[in-house]
Design a protein around this motif. Structure first.
Motif, short mmCIF file in Angstrom:
data_model
loop_
_atom_site.label_atom_id
_atom_site.label_comp_id
_atom_site.label_asym_id
_atom_site.label_seq_id
_atom_site.Cartn_x
_atom_site.Cartn_y
_atom_site.Cartn_z
N SER A 232 -1.12 6.89 -5.23
CA SER A 232 -1.68 6.12 -6.34
C SER A 232 -0.60 5.26 -7.00
O SER A 232 0.60 5.56 -6.89
CB SER A 232 -2.28 7.06 -7.38
OG SER A 232 -1.24 7.79 -8.02
N LEU A 233 -1.02 4.23 -7.70
CA LEU A 233 -0.06 3.38 -8.39
C LEU A 233 0.70 4.15 -9.45
O LEU A 233 1.90 3.93 -9.65
CB LEU A 233 -0.77 2.17 -9.01
CG LEU A 233 -1.17 1.04 -8.05
CD1 LEU A 233 -1.93 -0.05 -8.79
CD2 LEU A 233 0.06 0.45 -7.36
N ASP A 234 0.03 5.06 -10.13
CA ASP A 234 0.73 5.85 -11.16
C ASP A 234 1.89 6.62 -10.55
O ASP A 234 2.98 6.67 -11.12
CB ASP A 234 -0.25 6.82 -11.83
CG ASP A 234 -0.93 6.20 -13.04
OD1 ASP A 234 -0.41 5.19 -13.55
OD2 ASP A 234 -1.97 6.72 -13.47
N ASP A 238 5.92 6.06 -11.11
CA ASP A 238 6.86 7.14 -11.44
C ASP A 238 8.08 7.07 -10.52
O ASP A 238 9.23 7.21 -10.97
CB ASP A 238 6.18 8.50 -11.27
CG ASP A 238 5.15 8.79 -12.37
OD1 ASP A 238 5.19 8.11 -13.41
OD2 ASP A 238 4.31 9.68 -12.16
N GLU A 239 7.84 6.85 -9.23
CA GLU A 239 8.94 6.75 -8.27
C GLU A 239 9.79 5.51 -8.56
O GLU A 239 11.02 5.54 -8.41
CB GLU A 239 8.39 6.72 -6.85
CG GLU A 239 7.75 8.03 -6.42
CD GLU A 239 7.21 8.00 -5.00
OE1 GLU A 239 7.70 7.19 -4.18
OE2 GLU A 239 6.30 8.80 -4.68
N ILE A 451 -2.70 -7.84 -13.72
CA ILE A 451 -2.88 -8.16 -12.30
C ILE A 451 -3.70 -7.11 -11.57
O ILE A 451 -4.51 -7.45 -10.69
CB ILE A 451 -1.50 -8.36 -11.62
CG1 ILE A 451 -1.68 -8.87 -10.18
CG2 ILE A 451 -0.69 -7.09 -11.65
CD1 ILE A 451 -2.28 -10.23 -10.06
N VAL A 452 -3.54 -5.83 -11.89
CA VAL A 452 -4.29 -4.80 -11.17
C VAL A 452 -5.77 -4.93 -11.46
O VAL A 452 -6.61 -4.87 -10.54
CB VAL A 452 -3.76 -3.40 -11.53
CG1 VAL A 452 -4.62 -2.33 -10.85
CG2 VAL A 452 -2.30 -3.25 -11.10
N LYS A 453 -6.13 -5.09 -12.72
CA LYS A 453 -7.55 -5.28 -13.09
C LYS A 453 -8.11 -6.53 -12.42
O LYS A 453 -9.24 -6.53 -11.93
CB LYS A 453 -7.69 -5.40 -14.61
CG LYS A 453 -7.35 -4.14 -15.38
CD LYS A 453 -8.41 -3.07 -15.19
CE LYS A 453 -8.13 -1.87 -16.09
NZ LYS A 453 -9.09 -0.77 -15.84
N ALA A 454 -7.32 -7.60 -12.41
CA ALA A 454 -7.77 -8.85 -11.79
C ALA A 454 -8.01 -8.66 -10.29
O ALA A 454 -8.98 -9.18 -9.73
CB ALA A 454 -6.74 -9.95 -12.03
N LEU A 455 -7.11 -7.91 -9.63
CA LEU A 455 -7.26 -7.64 -8.20
C LEU A 455 -8.47 -6.76 -7.93
O LEU A 455 -9.20 -6.95 -6.95
CB LEU A 455 -6.00 -6.99 -7.65
CG LEU A 455 -4.77 -7.90 -7.50
CD1 LEU A 455 -3.50 -7.09 -7.31
CD2 LEU A 455 -4.96 -8.87 -6.34
N GLU A 456 -8.69 -5.77 -8.77
CA GLU A 456 -9.85 -4.90 -8.61
C GLU A 456 -11.15 -5.69 -8.79
O GLU A 456 -12.14 -5.43 -8.10
CB GLU A 456 -9.79 -3.75 -9.61
CG GLU A 456 -8.70 -2.74 -9.29
CD GLU A 456 -8.54 -1.68 -10.36
OE1 GLU A 456 -7.90 -0.64 -10.08
OE2 GLU A 456 -9.03 -1.89 -11.50
N GLU A 566 -5.54 3.70 -5.05
CA GLU A 566 -6.57 2.71 -5.38
C GLU A 566 -6.93 1.94 -4.11
O GLU A 566 -6.11 1.81 -3.20
CB GLU A 566 -6.07 1.73 -6.44
CG GLU A 566 -5.77 2.36 -7.79
CD GLU A 566 -4.42 3.05 -7.88
OE1 GLU A 566 -4.06 3.53 -8.95
OE2 GLU A 566 -3.70 3.13 -6.84
N THR A 567 -8.14 1.46 -4.05
CA THR A 567 -8.54 0.60 -2.94
C THR A 567 -9.05 -0.72 -3.49
O THR A 567 -9.69 -0.75 -4.55
CB THR A 567 -9.64 1.25 -2.07
OG1 THR A 567 -10.78 1.51 -2.89
CG2 THR A 567 -9.15 2.54 -1.44
N LEU A 568 -8.75 -1.78 -2.79
CA LEU A 568 -9.25 -3.09 -3.19
C LEU A 568 -9.31 -3.98 -1.96
O LEU A 568 -8.85 -3.62 -0.88
CB LEU A 568 -8.39 -3.72 -4.29
CG LEU A 568 -6.86 -3.74 -4.13
CD1 LEU A 568 -6.42 -4.85 -3.22
CD2 LEU A 568 -6.21 -3.91 -5.50
N LYS A 569 -9.90 -5.13 -2.12
CA LYS A 569 -10.03 -6.07 -1.01
C LYS A 569 -8.67 -6.67 -0.70
O LYS A 569 -8.05 -7.31 -1.54
CB LYS A 569 -11.02 -7.17 -1.37
CG LYS A 569 -11.27 -8.16 -0.23
CD LYS A 569 -12.28 -9.23 -0.63
CE LYS A 569 -12.50 -10.21 0.52
NZ LYS A 569 -13.46 -11.28 0.14
N ALA A 570 -8.21 -6.46 0.52
CA ALA A 570 -6.91 -6.99 0.94
C ALA A 570 -7.00 -8.49 1.18
O ALA A 570 -8.08 -9.03 1.43
CB ALA A 570 -6.44 -6.28 2.20
#
Length: 727
Positions: A232-234, A238-239, A451-456, A566-570
């Protein structure tokens, strides 16, 4: 002879002394010349255009929504000239270094992508020996996904295969990492690769504090490229925070975030889109790092940008110059000081604009792109080999790519001018325009929640897909021209050998090497180290796990907390020439399967050569884009002669070529005869018919028209389908 030489030297010295003694020079004025007004200049242009519409011909619209003017003058740009700003100061519009490249040349960072670590190590050394000033390691897809060789679909597809600490030792063995920066893009997380590099330094007794460059991650970029990540992005944030904190403490000159625009650029994005989205990703990383306890100074110190240089020369210069003040203002808004606001950029040629056919032209494309990047003020650059779209580079293609950079520095003097485009009326105007466009698109992303919300939501994907469609449409009509693809195809060309690697043999070799290295490891100790890594998820714990014999896949498994990605359209990768390349490859495959059979084109050239040549040449080039066989001739005196020759040819296509003036007489007579001679052929008229004559020509038997207004791609596809090449 010696006496004559001395006399010449004395004469020259006398001339120089005389020139030095003259301190008063006559004032030169241009009063005798009256500067033309804009309207006078426009009238003169319209006279040369001979009736062509001024507004349509002289202004160029770009995919960024910016229109290039035919001429830029000081009076139109007086208010935006950088009169009070200097390079290395303020918002860094004019560059991040006060002395430009004079004191510190841009880094020549030729990427090294050999599959085997030992071979890639040799290539890294060779590149630096021949002029590179950065060790730039490219990893294969499996390594970027933190997969072991045994789990990889392919080994070394795009770069070097790395699974164990022994691979990293071999890869970095003997490199002068205290003298040259190290670049490694590590995928969605830099933690495993950074731990491996640190373990290598510990084993050699070298100080990490001297390590410069980046071992960088871009989790959002990888998410957009693949549609999902291995965590996950979270967790990846963290990493990211852990690697940043570790680097700040142990390797303060090393950066751990590499925000790349590759996925957007390869998707066909405009310069406004890819720059705005990259900045938005960087802002998300700043927020996430600060949320995890880093200061703005610490967060900003970790970010490196990877920017692709595209085909529009002046636009590339402008976007680099525009990006710096935008980033500076963003960091300022977060509370950073002037030192934190500097934007560090690594450039590379945009793969989107490279071709498989006529690939040597890629050398020229790459050269203009690096030139624009240098003028725009980037920090380092990797110039890809011209055969990049086809295969990994060889000694020749790598040499050419590297030497372009060396020549620009050593022979062409590009280290000397500081902000060479500063004050240019055209570049300053474009910089202002594209800066406003980038900022507006960046704000649109922020307005959607980042950006993450926009990509989703799919917003960047949709906007880039629209730009890609616009690019493809312009190419279909050849408004955009690709030399060797949709214009001026080389009909005798033989494609370069792909030199595909034996995947089965490579995988077997790699696995054997890995098994040999791991054979004497203490599995109990390794398990303890992996458990410690699972509990702490730190760079130091990953370092110990590597030393205990853990593979990159095992380290990834220990790091993962079980949260789904998360999954989104590549955004799928493309190249602008791909559809025209498919046309030619379709024709070649058909010819190979049908004993050389092809779409045969007969040119019904009417009248003497000067009468038909222009249209015949245009039609030939137009149809050879599909690699069709065009039968040439010197013209026919009568329509009967042309029809007889057409019948004998047995062609699939006939093209009537002459002049607009002669068509009203020739076409009604010739078209029916061609139809009778070639009942199944498609008949074209070369040139766009006037509206009043088009129905007349079609009624006579003309099926369509080949002209600058015609859709080249659709016509060629239609002919392939009719021939049976495609369904």
């Amino acid at each position: 002879m010696e006496e004559e030489k001395k006399e010449e030297e004395l004469d020259l010295q006398a001339i120089l002394k005389q020139a030095e003694s003259k301190t008063d020079f006559p004032e030169v004025t241009f009063d005798e010349f009256t500067p033309p007004t804009d309207e006078e200049w426009k009238v003169a242009c319209e006279a040369l255009l001979k009736g062509a519409p001024f507004e349509k011909v002289m202004f160029t619209k770009t995919y960024e929504g910016i229109t290039f003017d035919p001429m830029y003058t000081r009076k139109h740009t007086e208010d935006i000239l950088p009169k009070a700003s200097y390079p290395g100061m303020g918002d860094y519009l004019r560059g991040t270094n006060v002395s430009g490249y004079v004191g510190k040349p841009w880094g020549i960072a030729q990427s090294c992508d050999e599959t085997l670590p030992k071979e890639n190590n040799e290539l890294l050394k060779f590149e630096v020996e021949k002029g590179s000033t950065v060790y730039n390691v490219r990893l294969d897809k499996a390594t970027l996904l933190n997969k072991d060789v045994k789990d990889a679909e392919k080994v070394g597809d795009d770069g070097c295969s790395v699974t164990t600490l022994d691979d990293i030792h071999t890869l970095l063995d003997g490199l002068k990492l205290d003298e040259y920066p190290l670049y490694i893009y590590a995928g969605a997380s830099a933690l495993p690769m950074l731990a491996g590099v640190a373990a290598k330094f510990n084993a050699c007794g070298k100080k990490l504090a001297k390590l410069t460059g980046f071992v960088g991650a871009d989790p959002i970029g990888q998410l957009v490229e693949n549609g999902q990540n291995y965590a996950s992005l979270d967790q990846l944030y963290d990493e990211m925070a852990e690697t940043a904190k570790w680097a700040i403490k142990n390797a303060p000159s090393l950066r751990t975030i590499m925000v790349r625009d590759d996925v957007f650029s390869r998707g066909g994005a405009s310069d406004v889109q890819d720059t705005a989205y990259v900045l938005a990703i960087a802002v998300e990383y700043i927020r996430q790092l600060m949320k995890r306890g880093l200061t703005i100074k610490e967060a900003a110190s970790q970010i490196f940008f990877g920017i692709s240089m595209g085909a529009n020369f002046f636009m590339q210069i402008a976007k680099l110059r525009a990006s710096r003040p935008i980033w500076a203002n963003i960091i300022k808004a977060f509370g950073g000081d002037e030192e934190d606001m500097a934007m560090h950029v690594h450039g590379r040629p945009a793969l989107f604009f490279k071709t498989v056919f006529d690939p040597y032209v890629n050398m020229l494309r790459n050269t203009t792109e690096i030139f624009s990047g240098v003028v725009g003020g980037l920090d380092s650059y990797e110039n890809e080999p011209f055969d990049e779209p086809i295969r990994k580079g060889d000694v020749f293609s790598r040499r050419i790519a590297r030497n372009v950079q060396v020549m620009l520095q050593e022979e062409f003097g590009l280290l000397q001018p500081i902000d060479p485009s500063g004050g240019s009326w055209a570049v300053e105007t474009l910089t202002k325009q594209i800066k406003e466009k980038i900022w507006a698109e960046f704000q649109a992303i922020e307005g959607k929640g980042g950006i993450v919300k926009a990509l989703e939501e799919g917003y960047p994907q949709e906007t880039i897909a629209k730009t890609l469609a616009d690019r493809f449409k312009a190419l279909e009509f050849r408004k955009d021209r690709i030399v060797g693809s949709n214009m001026y195809p080389n009909m005798t060309e033989e494609l370069l050998d792909k030199r595909e690697e034996d995947q089965a043999a490579l995988k077997k070799q790699r696995q054997a090497d890995i098994d040999a290295y791991l054979s004497d490891m203490d599995d109990t100790h390794k398990a303890e180290c992996l458990k410690a890594l699972k509990d702490s998820a730190t760079v130091d714990a990953a370092l110990k796990a590597f030393q205990a014999g853990a593979t990159i896949g095992e380290i990834r498994a220990a790091l993962n907390k079980g949260g789904a990605s998360e999954t989104l359209k590549a955004i799928a990768p493309h190249r602008w020439s791909e559809r025209f390349e498919d046309l030619r490859m379709t024709t070649e495959a058909f010819k190979k399967a049908h004993n050389g059979d092809n779409v045969k084109v007969f040119l019904a050239n009417m009248g003497p050569i000067p009468q038909h040549k222009a249209r015949a040449d245009f039609s030939t080039s137009f149809l050879q884009v599909g690699e069709f066989d065009v039968e040439l001739n010197n013209g026919f005196k009568t329509t009967d002669e042309a029809a007889a020759a057409a019948k004998e040819s047995g062609a699939d296509v006939a093209v009537i070529c002459s002049t607009d003036k002669t068509y009203p007489e020739i076409v009604p007579d010739l078209a029916p005869k061609l139809r009778a001679a070639l009942p199944n052929a498609t008949i074209y008229l070369a040139g766009a018919a006037p509206k009043d004559l088009e129905p007349v020509y079609r009624e006579a038997g003309v099926d369509d028209f080949i002209s600058v207004k015609a859709n080249c791609y659709e016509i060629l596809r239609f002919l392939q389908k009719k021939k049976g090449m495609i369904d």
